[in-house]
Each structure stands twice: as structure tokens, then as C-alpha cells.
Design an enzyme around this catalytic site. Structure first.
Site, PDB file in Angstrom:
ATOM      1  N   HIS A  60     -29.153  28.281  22.849  1.00  0.00           N
ATOM      2  CA  HIS A  60     -30.065  29.366  23.247  1.00  0.00           C
ATOM      3  C   HIS A  60     -29.477  30.224  24.371  1.00  0.00           C
ATOM      4  O   HIS A  60     -29.786  30.022  25.545  1.00  0.00           O
ATOM      5  CB  HIS A  60     -31.382  28.724  23.712  1.00  0.00           C
ATOM      6  CG  HIS A  60     -32.542  29.658  23.676  1.00  0.00           C
ATOM      7  ND1 HIS A  60     -33.788  29.279  23.245  1.00  0.00           N
ATOM      8  CD2 HIS A  60     -32.660  30.964  24.027  1.00  0.00           C
ATOM      9  CE1 HIS A  60     -34.616  30.302  23.322  1.00  0.00           C
ATOM     10  NE2 HIS A  60     -33.949  31.340  23.811  1.00  0.00           N
ATOM     11  N   HIS A  62     -28.772  34.240  25.645  1.00  0.00           N
ATOM     12  CA  HIS A  62     -28.941  35.688  25.476  1.00  0.00           C
ATOM     13  C   HIS A  62     -27.699  36.352  26.038  1.00  0.00           C
ATOM     14  O   HIS A  62     -27.504  36.388  27.253  1.00  0.00           O
ATOM     15  CB  HIS A  62     -30.200  36.164  26.209  1.00  0.00           C
ATOM     16  CG  HIS A  62     -31.457  35.583  25.647  1.00  0.00           C
ATOM     17  ND1 HIS A  62     -32.099  36.119  24.550  1.00  0.00           N
ATOM     18  CD2 HIS A  62     -32.168  34.485  25.999  1.00  0.00           C
ATOM     19  CE1 HIS A  62     -33.163  35.386  24.260  1.00  0.00           C
ATOM     20  NE2 HIS A  62     -33.229  34.380  25.118  1.00  0.00           N
ATOM     21  N   LEU A  63     -26.856  36.850  25.136  1.00  0.00           N
ATOM     22  CA  LEU A  63     -25.569  37.418  25.572  1.00  0.00           C
ATOM     23  C   LEU A  63     -25.610  38.941  25.694  1.00  0.00           C
ATOM     24  O   LEU A  63     -24.638  39.545  26.141  1.00  0.00           O
ATOM     25  CB  LEU A  63     -24.445  36.961  24.633  1.00  0.00           C
ATOM     26  CG  LEU A  63     -24.269  35.433  24.547  1.00  0.00           C
ATOM     27  CD1 LEU A  63     -23.131  35.069  23.596  1.00  0.00           C
ATOM     28  CD2 LEU A  63     -24.012  34.827  25.924  1.00  0.00           C
ATOM     29  N   ARG A  64     -26.736  39.547  25.293  1.00  0.00           N
ATOM     30  CA  ARG A  64     -27.049  40.959  25.570  1.00  0.00           C
ATOM     31  C   ARG A  64     -26.149  41.994  24.919  1.00  0.00           C
ATOM     32  O   ARG A  64     -26.262  43.165  25.241  1.00  0.00           O
ATOM     33  CB  ARG A  64     -27.060  41.205  27.094  1.00  0.00           C
ATOM     34  CG  ARG A  64     -28.030  40.340  27.862  1.00  0.00           C
ATOM     35  CD  ARG A  64     -29.471  40.681  27.540  1.00  0.00           C
ATOM     36  NE  ARG A  64     -30.402  40.004  28.448  1.00  0.00           N
ATOM     37  CZ  ARG A  64     -31.447  39.298  28.034  1.00  0.00           C
ATOM     38  NH1 ARG A  64     -31.717  39.154  26.753  1.00  0.00           N
ATOM     39  NH2 ARG A  64     -32.254  38.736  28.905  1.00  0.00           N
ATOM     40  N   ASN A  94     -32.132  39.003  20.129  1.00  0.00           N
ATOM     41  CA  ASN A  94     -32.943  40.099  20.700  1.00  0.00           C
ATOM     42  C   ASN A  94     -32.075  41.077  21.485  1.00  0.00           C
ATOM     43  O   ASN A  94     -32.270  41.321  22.666  1.00  0.00           O
ATOM     44  CB  ASN A  94     -34.097  39.553  21.555  1.00  0.00           C
ATOM     45  CG  ASN A  94     -33.652  38.714  22.730  1.00  0.00           C
ATOM     46  OD1 ASN A  94     -32.543  38.171  22.718  1.00  0.00           O
ATOM     47  ND2 ASN A  94     -34.483  38.607  23.742  1.00  0.00           N
ATOM     48  N   ASP A 151     -36.392  35.159  18.363  1.00  0.00           N
ATOM     49  CA  ASP A 151     -36.566  34.760  19.766  1.00  0.00           C
ATOM     50  C   ASP A 151     -36.821  35.936  20.706  1.00  0.00           C
ATOM     51  O   ASP A 151     -36.248  37.005  20.592  1.00  0.00           O
ATOM     52  CB  ASP A 151     -35.357  33.985  20.284  1.00  0.00           C
ATOM     53  CG  ASP A 151     -35.654  33.438  21.669  1.00  0.00           C
ATOM     54  OD1 ASP A 151     -36.688  32.756  21.810  1.00  0.00           O
ATOM     55  OD2 ASP A 151     -34.912  33.745  22.613  1.00  0.00           O
ATOM     56  N   HIS A 178     -39.738  30.728  18.606  1.00  0.00           N
ATOM     57  CA  HIS A 178     -40.218  30.938  19.981  1.00  0.00           C
ATOM     58  C   HIS A 178     -41.737  30.877  19.868  1.00  0.00           C
ATOM     59  O   HIS A 178     -42.356  31.763  19.277  1.00  0.00           O
ATOM     60  CB  HIS A 178     -39.748  32.319  20.451  1.00  0.00           C
ATOM     61  CG  HIS A 178     -40.371  32.800  21.712  1.00  0.00           C
ATOM     62  ND1 HIS A 178     -39.639  33.051  22.860  1.00  0.00           N
ATOM     63  CD2 HIS A 178     -41.652  33.099  22.037  1.00  0.00           C
ATOM     64  CE1 HIS A 178     -40.440  33.469  23.812  1.00  0.00           C
ATOM     65  NE2 HIS A 178     -41.668  33.519  23.333  1.00  0.00           N
ATOM     66  N   ASP A 304     -31.574  28.805  27.436  1.00  0.00           N
ATOM     67  CA  ASP A 304     -32.339  30.063  27.454  1.00  0.00           C
ATOM     68  C   ASP A 304     -31.794  30.993  28.541  1.00  0.00           C
ATOM     69  O   ASP A 304     -32.548  31.694  29.231  1.00  0.00           O
ATOM     70  CB  ASP A 304     -33.837  29.817  27.648  1.00  0.00           C
ATOM     71  CG  ASP A 304     -34.676  30.977  27.101  1.00  0.00           C
ATOM     72  OD1 ASP A 304     -34.109  32.037  26.765  1.00  0.00           O
ATOM     73  OD2 ASP A 304     -35.908  30.820  27.018  1.00  0.00           O
ATOM     74  N   HIS A 308     -30.696  39.435  33.565  1.00  0.00           N
ATOM     75  CA  HIS A 308     -31.419  40.701  33.769  1.00  0.00           C
ATOM     76  C   HIS A 308     -30.859  41.415  34.989  1.00  0.00           C
ATOM     77  O   HIS A 308     -30.425  40.767  35.956  1.00  0.00           O
ATOM     78  CB  HIS A 308     -32.916  40.446  33.983  1.00  0.00           C
ATOM     79  CG  HIS A 308     -33.627  40.057  32.725  1.00  0.00           C
ATOM     80  ND1 HIS A 308     -33.890  40.944  31.706  1.00  0.00           N
ATOM     81  CD2 HIS A 308     -34.111  38.855  32.307  1.00  0.00           C
ATOM     82  CE1 HIS A 308     -34.501  40.310  30.714  1.00  0.00           C
ATOM     83  NE2 HIS A 308     -34.650  39.036  31.050  1.00  0.00           N
TER      84      HIS A 308
HETATM   85  O1  DOR Z   1     -37.810  34.477  29.436  1.00  0.00           O
HETATM   86  C1  DOR Z   1     -37.353  34.887  28.385  1.00  0.00           C
HETATM   87  N1  DOR Z   1     -36.356  35.779  28.371  1.00  0.00           N
HETATM   88  N2  DOR Z   1     -37.849  34.427  27.229  1.00  0.00           N
HETATM   89  C2  DOR Z   1     -37.497  34.968  26.057  1.00  0.00           C
HETATM   90  O2  DOR Z   1     -37.976  34.529  25.047  1.00  0.00           O
HETATM   91  C3  DOR Z   1     -36.541  36.099  26.007  1.00  0.00           C
HETATM   92  C4  DOR Z   1     -35.671  36.083  27.185  1.00  0.00           C
HETATM   93  C5  DOR Z   1     -34.888  37.362  27.350  1.00  0.00           C
HETATM   94  O3  DOR Z   1     -34.324  37.843  26.378  1.00  0.00           O
HETATM   95  O4  DOR Z   1     -34.802  37.868  28.467  1.00  0.00           O
END
Ligand code: DOR
Length: 430
Positions: A60, A62-64, A94, A151, A178, A304, A308
Site C-alpha cells: 500500500h 501512494h507514489l503520486r 489514486n 483506494d 478501502h 499506506d 502530501h
Molecule cells: O489517508 C489516506 N490518504 N487514505 C487514503 O485512502 C488515501 C491516501 C492518499 O492518497 O493520500
């Protein structure tokens, strides 16, 4: 890929799915070629006092990329992963655009090939992750995608989820969910309970997660689909998963480090670093997640990892995006909270971070028992190293670390990816 021929990792304690034993490990041309006492090679890595483990596998991340490269790229996320001991990560879909078709899958895999970690990707269940129309899963599966998820959001529509399960069963792939029922969670920004009441913030009840877990267990029973539950955060969810497994269902589930380390009380200063979905819950939930990992009803620890930008996390709590970093801290948090906390052994933690997630994702070159012939994907961990987490030194392009100031135990010293030394003495090599 440049592999260092003839490296020996000397004097370490091997921990893998077969158990625990002391031996040297020789790596050549991307593979383990010998395991035993008193082995030699041109290059010697001193692992005295260290654990030698299969490389960690994250289900899990998130590599953006594509779309938010200012917060993370596949290359930077892979560096963070390698520093954390990971040799494989599963990218979440996502992104912008979403990873919902063969073209975007191909782009992500191509970028991953250049990186210091083996980057696999999930694909979206629905087009644009909008929950309305099934994505072309077959064309993504043909490129090797084995896990599909929307997700960031759960598939809300029951009938569409049933169809997705039927389609996935036919393709032999796994759906990961999710779990969040939007009608109960929309407009909320933290767990609903004593702290949300005190802070005057709209809260999301545990039932928002648990109702979707219940529904998907029912639909998986009906369709025979393989389903994996993404971070389980409540004691009720853990109990539902345990009950379904006790009835013989072959579902799997993960827990995130923040859900066994932090509680909703962390939100007391309205610091959005602690905002995450599913939200931080109560101490009773944290205890239940630890217990569920200990007995294996939660199979895997998954980060996860959700980078950000600082300016976004500085927004008021209710407006800031959810998510926190994890790749560089997960192992140390697990050793500190789960092993030192008495819930699990180091071997159990490492299983939940390597062989078990590798099996869930069908990653055959990872999480393997360290014997001659297997790919040299492994890490060397100093379990005695105590360190204080700060947010300055990491490889991630983002800094939203909720653990700053926390003292933890366990540091990755070396990571080998298909025989290449990608982390040496705690430094990423490229
Ligand atoms: O806290 C989260 N951030 N939950 C998610 O399901 C997505 C993730 C994100 O992409 O920032």
C-alpha cells in the site's frame, strides 16, 4: 542492472518463513548462491548482531506519479522504500490520471523499472475510481496487475461490487477494498468519539468501515472472489475478519503502522499531520489491531505511505488532505510497538512485512525463504539500533511524518534488490 558479484553477508541471524538460524549468505548475479557457515566472497558485508531478512513488501504505497510529482515520484518513493528495507511496493491507483487502463499501468511500470525498488502497481476497479463503471481489468491483468482497488475510496454500489468480484474471479485477480461507506463518512475528518466531540470536528463512526467489511465478506462468500481488506482500523473490523476466517473464508487483511501506534487523541492540537483515512481510532482499537496482527487475523503490515505537500497539510484540519508517510518508519514502529510491546516476535513481524504480503500480491521473487537459487531481494537490519524519528533526513519528497520525536528500535543497514546493493550502511546508493 549493476549487480555486485560475489558479495557475502557475514555473521547475521537469518529470519525467514522457514524459521531462524545463523549463517552467511553469498549473492552473485542477482541470486543467492550459497547459505552456510564460514563463506567467503570478494566483498564482505559485516552483519554481526544483525537480522538478515527477505526484503520487505509493501501492499500500500501512494507514489503520486503520474500527477503529483511535487509530493513524490516513483523514484523518490522507491528510495524511501529501499531505506525502509523494502524490495517491492504496490503502487496505489489514486493518481492523476488514475491507474485505470493499460496505458497508465505501462507508464508506472516503466518508471518503476529504473528505480531502487521493484515497483508493482494495482489497477483501479472502476473507471477514474469514480465508482460508476468497471475499469478494463483484463487489459491491466494482461500486463501483470494482480490487485485491483479504488483506494482512497471504497466501491459504494453493492451491485457494481458484486460484478467486480465476478469479473475478478474470472481473471484470477484479487480485489482490495478501502472500506468506508460514504453516506456515513462524507464531511468527516476524524474518528467519531470523545475527541471529535471535544474538538468540535465532524467524526466518522467505526461503523462506516465495518459496514463495508460486512458487505464485502457477504459478497465474497456469494461470488467466491479473492478479497483483501485495506487498513483495518477498528476493533469491530478485526472481529469481523477473524470470524470470517474462522468460518474458512480465504480473505486477507492489512493493518497500517499508524493504526497500531497512534490514537485519535493525537488530533488534539488540530495538527493535520495526524489526519488520515481510515482515521486514527481509540486506544481500544489500537489494542485490538495489535492483537489481530498477533494471531494472524490481520495478515500483513502495509504502510499506506501517503505523501502530501506541506502547504496542504498546513490547511485547517477539516480541509487538509488525509495521509501520512510510512515507508521509512514502518519496520522500526513495528519492532517498537509490536515486539517491545509484547504482542509479536521479530519473526512474526517480519513475516507480516515480507512473506505474507508477497503471497497476497503474488510477488514470487519477494518474501522468499533465503536459500540458494532465489532472487537476492533482502535486507540487513540492526535490531539494537535506537533512533529518534525526525522529518528532515528522509528520501520522500514530502515531510508529513506524524512520528517526529518518537524513539524507536531497529534500523535497516543494507538493502539488496536483485543482488544490487541499493542501500549500504543506511545510505541509498542511487
Ligand atoms: O489517508 C489516506 N490518504 N487514505 C487514503 O485512502 C488515501 C491516501 C492518499 O492518497 O493520500
Amino acid at each position: 542492472m549493476n549487480s555486485h558479484p560475489d558479495t557475502v553477508i557475514k555473521g547475521g541471524r537469518i529470519i525467514d518463513a522457514s524459521g531462524e538460524h545463523s549463517a552467511d549468505v553469498v549473492i552473485s548475479e542477482g541470486h543467492i548462491v550459497a547459505v552456510g557457515p564460514n563463506l567467503d566472497a570478494k566483498r564482505v558485508i559485516d552483519a554481526a548482531g544483525c537480522i538478515v531478512s527477505p526484503g520487505l513488501v509493501d501492499l500500500h504505497a501512494h507514489l503520486r506519479q503520474p500527477g503529483k510529482e511535487e509530493t513524490e515520484t516513483i523514484a523518490s518513493g522507491a528510495r524511501a522504500a529501499a531505506l525502509g528495507g523494502y524490495t517491492a511496493v504496490l503502487a496505489m491507483p489514486n493518481t492523476t490520471p488514475a491507474i485505470d487502463c493499460a496505458a497508465v499501468v505501462r507508464e508506472v511500470l516503466d518508471l518503476g523499472r529504473e528505480s531502487v525498488c521493484d515497483v508493482h502497481t494495482s489497477g483501479a476497479i472502476t473507471v477514474g475510481r469514480s465508482g460508476e463503471q468497471l475499469a478494463p481489468m483484463a487489459e491491466m491483468a494482461a500486463l501483470g496487475v494482480r490487485i485491483f482497488t479504488d483506494d482512497g475510496t471504497g466501491v459504494q454500489d453493492d451491485r457494481l461490487m458484486r460484478r467486480a468480484m465476478e469479473y475478478a474471479s474470472g481473471l484470477g485477480v484479487t480485489l482490495a477494498q478501502h472500506c468506508e461507506v460514504n453516506s456515513l463518512s462524507e464531511g468527516t475528518c476524524m474518528h467519531e468519539g470523545e475527541w471529535s466531540a471535544r474538538l468540535g470536528l465532524p467524526g466518522q463512526p467505526s461503523e462506516s468501515e465495518e459496514l463495508m467489511v460486512m458487505r464485502d465478506i457477504a459478497l465474497a462468500r456469494m461470488t467466491g472472489a479473492k478479497i483483501h481488506f485495506q487498513p483495518m482500523s477498528t476493533s469491530g473490523s478485526a472481529a469481523l475478519i477473524a470470524a470470517a476466517k474462522a468460518k474458512g473464508m480465504t480473505i486477507t487483511a492489512e493493518a497500517a503502522p499508524h493504526h497500531f501506534t497512534l490514537t485519535d487523541a493525537c488530533c488534539e492540537n488540530y495538527d493535520a499531520t495526524f489526519k488520515v483515512h481510515p482515521p486514527l481510532r481509540t486506544q481500544a482499537d489500537v489494542d485490538a489491531i495489535k492483537a489481530a496482527l498477533a494471531v494472524g487475523s490481520l495478515d500483513a503490515i502495509a504502510t499506506d505511505h501517503a505523501p502530501h505537500a506541506a502547504e496542504d497539510k498546513e490547511l485547517p484540519f477539516d480541509q487538509a488532505p488525509p495521509g501520512m508517510l510510512g515507508l521509512e518508519y514502518a519496520l522500526a514502529l513495528a519492532f517498537t510497538e509490536l515486539v517491545d510491546g509484547g504482542a509479536m516476535t521479530e519473526a512474526e513481524v517480519l513475516g507480516a512485512m515480507s512473506s505474507k504480503p508477497a503471497a497476497i500480491a503474488g510477488m514470487q521473487n519477494h518474501g522468499q525463504i533465503l536459500v540458494p537459487g532465489v532472487s537476492a531481494n533482502l535486507c540487513v537490519i540492526d535490531p539494537t539500533h535506537r533512533w529518534r524519528i525526525d522529518a528532515t533526513g528522509g528520501a520522500s519528497l514530502s515531510r508529513n511524518v506524524p512520528y517526529v520525536g518518537r524513539e524507536v528500535r531497529g534500523k535497516v543497514r543494507h538493502t539488496f534488490l536483485f543482488g544490487e546493493s541499493v542501500v549500504h550502511d543506511g545510505e541509498v546508493q542511487r
